[in-house]
Design an enzyme around this catalytic site. Sequence first.
Site: not given
Length: 637
Positions: A23, A86, A186, A210
């Site tokens: 992850d 990211k 994800e 999320d």
Amino acid sequence: MAKIKIDINSGKVVKPNIVVGIDLGTTNSLVAWINPQTNKAEVIVDEWGALLPSVILLKPNSEPIVGVLAKETLLEAPERTIFSVKRLLGISQHEIASVQQFLGYHIVEDETDSMLRIQVDENFYNAVELSAMILRALKHKAEKVLGVQVFQAVISVPAYFNDSQRQATRDAGKLAGLNVLRIINEPTAASLSYGLGLNRTVSQTILVYDLGGGTFDISILQIEDGVFEVLATQGDTRLGGDDIDHSIMAFWQGKYPALVNCANPRDIQALRLLAETAKIFLSNNTDLIFTEWFEFSNNSAAQSEDIEPVKIEKVALSLDYGGLVTAAKALVLKTQACIVAALRDASLKPSDIQALVLVGGSTRYPEIPRVLSAQFPHLIINNFLNPDEVVALGAAIEADVLAGNREDILLLDITPLGLGIETAGGLMDLLIPRNTKLPCRVRREYSTSVDGQINLQIAVFQGERGMVKENRKLGEFILKGIPAMPAGFPKIEVIFALNADGLLTVYASELRSGVSQNIEIKPQYGLSDEELERMLLDGFEHAQSDLQARGLQETINEAQQLIYSVSRFIAKNTGMLSATQLADTMQRIDSLKRLLNIGSNKDALLQGITALNDFTRPFAENLMNIAVASALKGKEI
Ligand code: AMP
């Protein structure tokens, strides 16, 4: 089509024993594996814990430091401490405005399509290289804890990542020495960690919620035959638990007038941490009251960290669960609105959702499952696993499936080597990465680099290397009859369509004129298993040098393009520049040409590009202003 497993050390095809799931997060990253003893997914924990902060410290002449130690330097050396990589992945220079204001390090400005670059000291880094540093740290963490070498991984990305962001993640994995078996969404990984999608006979629609520290994502997934399809994604890249902390701070500042004097950056940071502590405490103890003394310097002039605070003030802070609910209300409402929007995008009603999965640390706040239960009264909420770990756990399950370790699950056919075309300077532009499921179809747009270009050669290559000369040529054709237009104006669409039997059709068309051409190729034709294996190994062995060669060639292309466009600009607008400006521009063009001629390194070329760019940008802006002013002349506004 083949499913290949190789040992990078021996070069032999083997059944892999260690495959990890990664992850790769904005704030923290995790690595997980399937423990062969329990056959269960487990997160790998070392002396620093399970989470590796996704923070990199770049010091001169030393290896990058990744993780907790790097995070600790964020306040001291913000210009060399890289976080939120990211958010930069796959973003080009002209999209920079969306991220720069949040970052303490220097992002190089130039308005081109090339990959965003970060400058620390004399060195330039792109997001692929930086992500690779984090991935390498995770690889080492796994190897240290498990006592074996790790070469294979599945890496997760947000469902909304586009092709270039996914490709950048793959490249980063390869650079870190990892065979990226698959890029997994994800929310798909989170669902797998709860066993959703593992039974191929069950079709269902899942909503994944999320909520992390700074980002919020909603995904609606449809599982059919073990294949996940994303029906809708919604979210907010600036929404998360941090907002609750800020809102608690604001509440305290309103309640305790003495806090008006709390202005020192360290004190503010300490108050923010206390707000987070209060939030977590009340989340776990909803019927208690949080109380804590807070000490701070009341010298509001002492803004700098170097000045010793003079006088200490003390305030007894308190907050109860009701206060937390009030502070978090706006955030909860925003996330509910996103769910409504996602359902609308997917043309679904709440009752169509058959499973709900919670991801991210902020879903531990009890109001989240409570409001979701009210919104989806027919569902049991999947939130019994650690919400920080579910994505890594699911990625490890997918890795295990792809490694062929789970007999109950069928593998889909994949393409074993990347497929792409040659672009300027002999670069391999990958359209279909290896390990892509068949059938697949990829579309990309190109243009010309020279004025009046009427033909374009499309050369198709197969392989894992960065430059086409190291790859295998599959075929080529010429797209003829493009009407003469200025460079960059034609819109040339290239489509790679790989069917279920592995037959590749390449289409090219110029969209403004409709000129088109295509060929059919069998990529695996005449390729033995040994050759395939060697091509794969070559890709791994040369990952580092390929990336450097590619980076250098891209910079050369950029320099040549810049010289071309500045020279063209000067030729057309000589009158706009003073004699000194003209001489200065010519001198910068000459020195960039000199750098190109002597085959300088990438960093030297980038400095030459920046020097020419920074000097000439105002001319182009000025020209734009003149054009706008003359267009407005005589018009009423
Ligand atoms: P993530 O980005 O998924 O690691 O989530 C981090 C966010 O989760 C931060 O804002 C934390 O304050 C928040 N968080 C962690 N534990 C809890 C908890 N028990 N209750 C509420 N928020 C939490």
